[in-house]
Design an enzyme around this catalytic site. Structure first.
Site, PDB file in Angstrom:
ATOM      1  N   GLU A   1     -14.568  -4.627  -2.068  1.00  0.00           N
ATOM      2  CA  GLU A   1     -13.931  -5.430  -1.082  1.00  0.00           C
ATOM      3  C   GLU A   1     -13.114  -4.583   0.102  1.00  0.00           C
ATOM      4  O   GLU A   1     -12.738  -3.494  -0.279  1.00  0.00           O
ATOM      5  CB  GLU A   1     -12.558  -6.325  -1.611  1.00  0.00           C
ATOM      6  CG  GLU A   1     -12.427  -7.238  -0.764  1.00  0.00           C
ATOM      7  CD  GLU A   1     -11.275  -8.172  -1.706  1.00  0.00           C
ATOM      8  OE1 GLU A   1     -10.940  -7.763  -3.025  1.00  0.00           O
ATOM      9  OE2 GLU A   1     -10.878  -9.132  -1.227  1.00  0.00           O
TER      10      GLU A   1
ATOM     11  N   SER B   1      14.007  17.897 -18.207  1.00  0.00           N
ATOM     12  CA  SER B   1      15.617  17.694 -18.779  1.00  0.00           C
ATOM     13  C   SER B   1      15.447  17.901 -20.404  1.00  0.00           C
ATOM     14  O   SER B   1      16.616  18.071 -21.064  1.00  0.00           O
ATOM     15  CB  SER B   1      16.124  16.197 -18.875  1.00  0.00           C
ATOM     16  OG  SER B   1      15.193  15.310 -19.467  1.00  0.00           O
TER      17      SER B   1
END
Ligand SMILES: Nc1ncnc2c1ncn2[C@@H]1O[C@H](COP(=O)(O)OP(=O)(O)OC[C@H]2O[C@@H]([n+]3cccc(C(=O)O)c3)[C@H](O)[C@@H]2O)[C@@H](O)[C@H]1O
Ligand SMILES: Nc1ncnc2c1ncn2[C@@H]1O[C@H](COP(=O)(O)OP(=O)(O)OP(=O)(O)O)[C@@H](O)[C@H]1O
Ligand SMILES: NC(=O)CC[C@H](N)C(=O)O
Length: 743
Positions: free
Chosen positions: A45, A361
């Protein structure tokens, strides 16, 4: 007898506004289709502009440049002898339409505008396009622009709800969303004798969504018969969505060809040889269908195309393509592949940056994000091994390596592209530091570890010198305000440090270009607002911002089994999530995420789903969760809705009272949870407006900028709804007491 025809559809890795690149990919796909013996090629599209141009669709340049691209395609004689279906925007009487342009041998045969536009969730087609609302078989004589007219003297073409009457078969069109509507065009098309339906899409990835699309296509052709070609964009075309390709060819409900859902190939063409006679016998033997077809008015403007798509019977080497089993990925694989492909497109397309940087972390979220980057390196490595020269040259360019450099493993790619950094303080533990280091090492990333106590102390001292007041942690006697401020300054400084390191690490490694900073807050934390505004959540991109903690844990488990020698991942799964922003006392964390939030991650996922997908407000959410989490037995459930309507009178009913509460949470506990969630959701909604652009992965994404449009300032008391909840809880408790008495 057989009536064979070879047709193609494709996945195209288009990029919004990249007219040159888009044209090249379109041309390549047509050439491949021709090479594969195809007589019909459809594209995605709005493939000329790229689907996601957003407000750039307002610019007239977008339209004129589309015509210029089309003109070059029309001129190119290599693209003749095949019917081509190309997607682009078109302006007619000052209205913009989302169109399919059908071309054969340099002549535009017809233009079909989209009737039913996509306008929910991520889609805003009505902002740019007008739906084609003219009477069904009405068409207009469209004056072509000079750039087209001058090529073959074609001045006009038919524009409307068209079908193509080729020599020997009929072809029709529906565009993406139209497949999802209750009255899909494919129904009328099939009843009007159209045998080949072309669907060009710009459809995005969402976890567990593919089956919905496939079911619709398969069911449509099972019910109506026919050959269905589905084309889609693939990749990141410049925003948060990943278009997930999966081009498809289906015959009478059976898949005969399926393209990749996740791939680094810019152009993938799938081709099948199908038998029109199979469609004819499938349809004509169903009398009820034929009666409907006979009674159906002709709804389309039919255009004659002097082109025969069928192969002659003399071509005996041709065989119909056999049916295939559909391939689905598990949600964990989807997490590994979708965001990884998106990150690759983003990195190679954004020009300067030479890789990614992540503050790592030792917790689950930054671990999951890192594994997605590893998956990207793995995909790049495999593509290079498979001979994809474009991927190799993109990699050499991004990583600033010479043309001689060819990676020998995903880890070697990771070493060039991926940078991790553990940013510890005195509140950090050895466990998280070691985990981060071990993961980074296994991935092959360039790792740094730092301690930022001195910077935190400098900030706090500056504050103290300026105001004469010294904030202290709660466990040392400070107030909650002081405690929070001391946490937030650590988190925010990590963000500042991240950008510093991202800017300078390549330079330290004798390279150049900066790094893109990755954030890793998951959708549940975002929803609850359990993050510091403008800390590490404020990054350049966030691959997991719309993925739930529950899915991320499953993803890590999948990675530990799927990739070799990743046993380190098991440690991440078993670790208790903690922010490590408060002092560790006697080896014990004082801070644990779920306790801190007052709600578990599983509960957050539930709230997120009910709020966004089921569209429930505070009161309805409470009622729904009473059914789901409550202790009440089924008979009380059955009566609950009636009770609410009749102000709980039914609770005097002895049968209801007998349905004693046996398990789950009490109504009061559920009420508290629902109110608690709404309170923090409302207080923290403002954080969503500043969140890092995240890969759209879930239909309960909290993305305030594109997907989940809400006010920033919400009254967190929800007084009206809360009062109704209290009324219901009181009544239920009263009823429960009476039951106890009876017993
Ligand atoms: N209605 C509104 N509209 C616009 N802005 C608003 C606002 N209300 C507050 N604000 C602004 O937002 C600020 C408050 O937000 P913020 O500074 O984030 O601070 P806040 O939300 O108070 O605290 C951060 C939360 O994240 C938690 N947390 C947990 C784990 C890890 C991490 C981490 O970062 O690693 C954080 C931490 O425990 C705490 O609950 C206010 O100071 C104000 O500037
Ligand atoms: N010690 C640290 N070193 C590097 N980065 C950190 C550190 N602590 C936190 N961060 C960064 O801040 C982000 C938010 O921290 P938080 O403690 O809220 O973790 P989280 O959102 O639960 O993620 P994780 O599971 O990765 O710890 C982390 O994802 C990470 O990117
Ligand atoms: N471009 C479109 O029409 C897409 C809409 C459709 N609902 C989808 O998600 O695939």
């Amino acid at each position: 007898m057989t009536n064979l025809i070879t047709v193609s559809t494709c996945n195209l890795n288009q990029w919004a506004l990249d007219f040159k690149g888009n044209k090249e990919r379109i041309v390549e796909s047509i050439l491949i289709a021709k090479k594969q013996g195809s007589k019909l090629r459809i594209g995605s599209e709005l493939e000329v502009t790229g689907y996601g141009c957003l407000d750039h669709f307002y610019e007239n340049d977008t339209i004129t440049q589309s015509w210029e691209v089309l003109a070059e395609i029309i001129k190119d004689a290599r693209l003749y002898d095949i019917l081509i279906d190309i997607g682009m925007p078109i302006l007619y009487e000052n209205c913009r339409y989302n169109c399919r342009v059908i071309v054969y041998n340099g002549i535009i045969q017809g233009i079909r505008p989209k009737k039913w536009l996509a306008n929910d969730g991520n889609y805003r087609e009505m902002r740019y396009f007008t739906p084609w609302m003219k009477a069904d078989n009405y068409s207009i004589k469209y004056k072509l622009p000079f750039v087209i007219e001058q090529i073959h003297n074609q001045a006009f073409v038919c524009l409307g709800n068209i079908t193509m009457n080729c020599l020997g078969t009929k072809i029709g069109f529906e565009t993406c969303e139209e497949l999802f509507t209750p009255q899909s065009p494919n129904i009328d098309l099939s009843l009007n004798g159209v045998e080949i339906i072309c669907n060009s899409s710009g459809s995005h990835h969402e976890l567990r969504k593919l089956d919905k699309r496939l079911d619709l296509i398969i069911n449509a052709t099972k019910r109506c018969g026919g050959i269905y070609l589905y084309a889609n964009q693939i990749g990141c075309d410049g925003d948060r969505l990943y278009y997930d390709g999966c081009a498809l060819i289906v015959v009478n409900g059976e898949v005969v060809a399926q393209g990749s859902q996740f791939s680094l190939n810019e152009v993938e063409v799938i081709t099948a040889t199908v038998d029109l006679d199979e469609v004819r016998s499938y349809r004509s033997s169903v009398i009820s269908r034929n009666m409907q077809a006979m009674a159906n008015d002709n709804l389309f403007a039919s255009i004659d195309v002097p082109f025969r798509l069928q192969e002659g019977e003399a071509n005996s080497s041709l065989k119909p393509t056999t049916k295939k089993t559909i391939r689905y990925h598990s949600p964990e694989e989807e997490i590994a592949l979708g965001p990884a492909c998106w990150l690759w497109d983003y990195l190679r397309r954004c020009g300067g940056p030479s890789g990614y940087f992540i503050p790592l972390s030792g917790g689950i979220d930054s671990c999951a994000t890192s594994m997605i980057v590893y998956s990207m390196c793995d995909l790049v490595f495999k593509a290079i091994k498979d001979g994809n020269k474009k991927v190799l040259s993109d990699l050499q360019k991004v990583s600033k390596q010479s043309l001689e450099w060819i990676p020998e493993s995903p880890e070697q790619i990771s070493d060039k592209l991926f940078h991790t950094c553990y940013m510890g303080t005195s509140n950090s533990s050895k466990e998280t530091k070691d985990r981060a280091e071990a993961l980074s090492k296994r991935i092959g990333a360039y790792h740094t570890t730092l301690n930022m106590d001195s910077i935190v102390a400098a900030m706090v001292t500056l504050f103290e010198v300026t105001t004469g007041k010294k904030p202290i942690y709660k466990i040392f006697g400070g107030s909650p305000t002081e405690n929070l401020a001391l946490q937030n300054i650590q988190a925010r400084l990590r963000m500042v440090l991240s950008y510093l390191f991202a800017q300078l690490l390549p330079w330290c490694r004798n390279s150049y270009g900066g790094l893109l900073v990755l954030g890793s807050s998951n959708v549940d934390e975002c929803l609850r607002g359990y993050l510091t505004k403008y800390d590490c959540s404020s990054a350049d991109l966030n691959p997991i911002g719309a993925i739930s903690k529950t899915d991320l844990k499953k993803f890590i488990l999948y990675c530990s089994e799927h990739y070799e020698n990743f046993s380190i991942l098991k440690d991440f799964i078993t670790a208790v999530p903690t922010a490590e922003l408060e002092p560790i006392v006697e080896g014990q964390y004082t801070q644990q995420d779920e306790a801190d939030m007052g709600v578990s991650y599983d509960e957050l996922s539930e709230f997120g789903y009910l709020r966004k997908v089921e569209k429930l407000g505070i009161y309805s959410m409470f009622v729904k969760l009473l059914h789901k989490w409550g202790k009440t037995s089924n008979s009380l459930h059955d009566n609950l809705d009636g009770c609410i309507v009749t102000q709980l009178e039914d609770l005097d009913n002895i049968d209801v009272k007998k349905s004693v509460l046996t398990r789950g949470l009490s109504p009061r506990e559920i009420a508290e949870k629902v109110k608690h969630f709404h309170k923090f959701y409302a207080i923290n909604r403002h954080k969503q407006t500043t969140l890092t652009p995240a890969y759209h992965a879930e239909n309960y994404s909290t993305d305030d900028n594109r997907f989940d449009l809400r006010p920033i300032l919400i009254n967190s008391k929800f007084e009206w709804g809360s009062a109704k909840i209290d009324l219901l809880v009181d009544a239920m408790e009263k009823a429960e007491k009476e039951i106890m008495k009876l017993d």
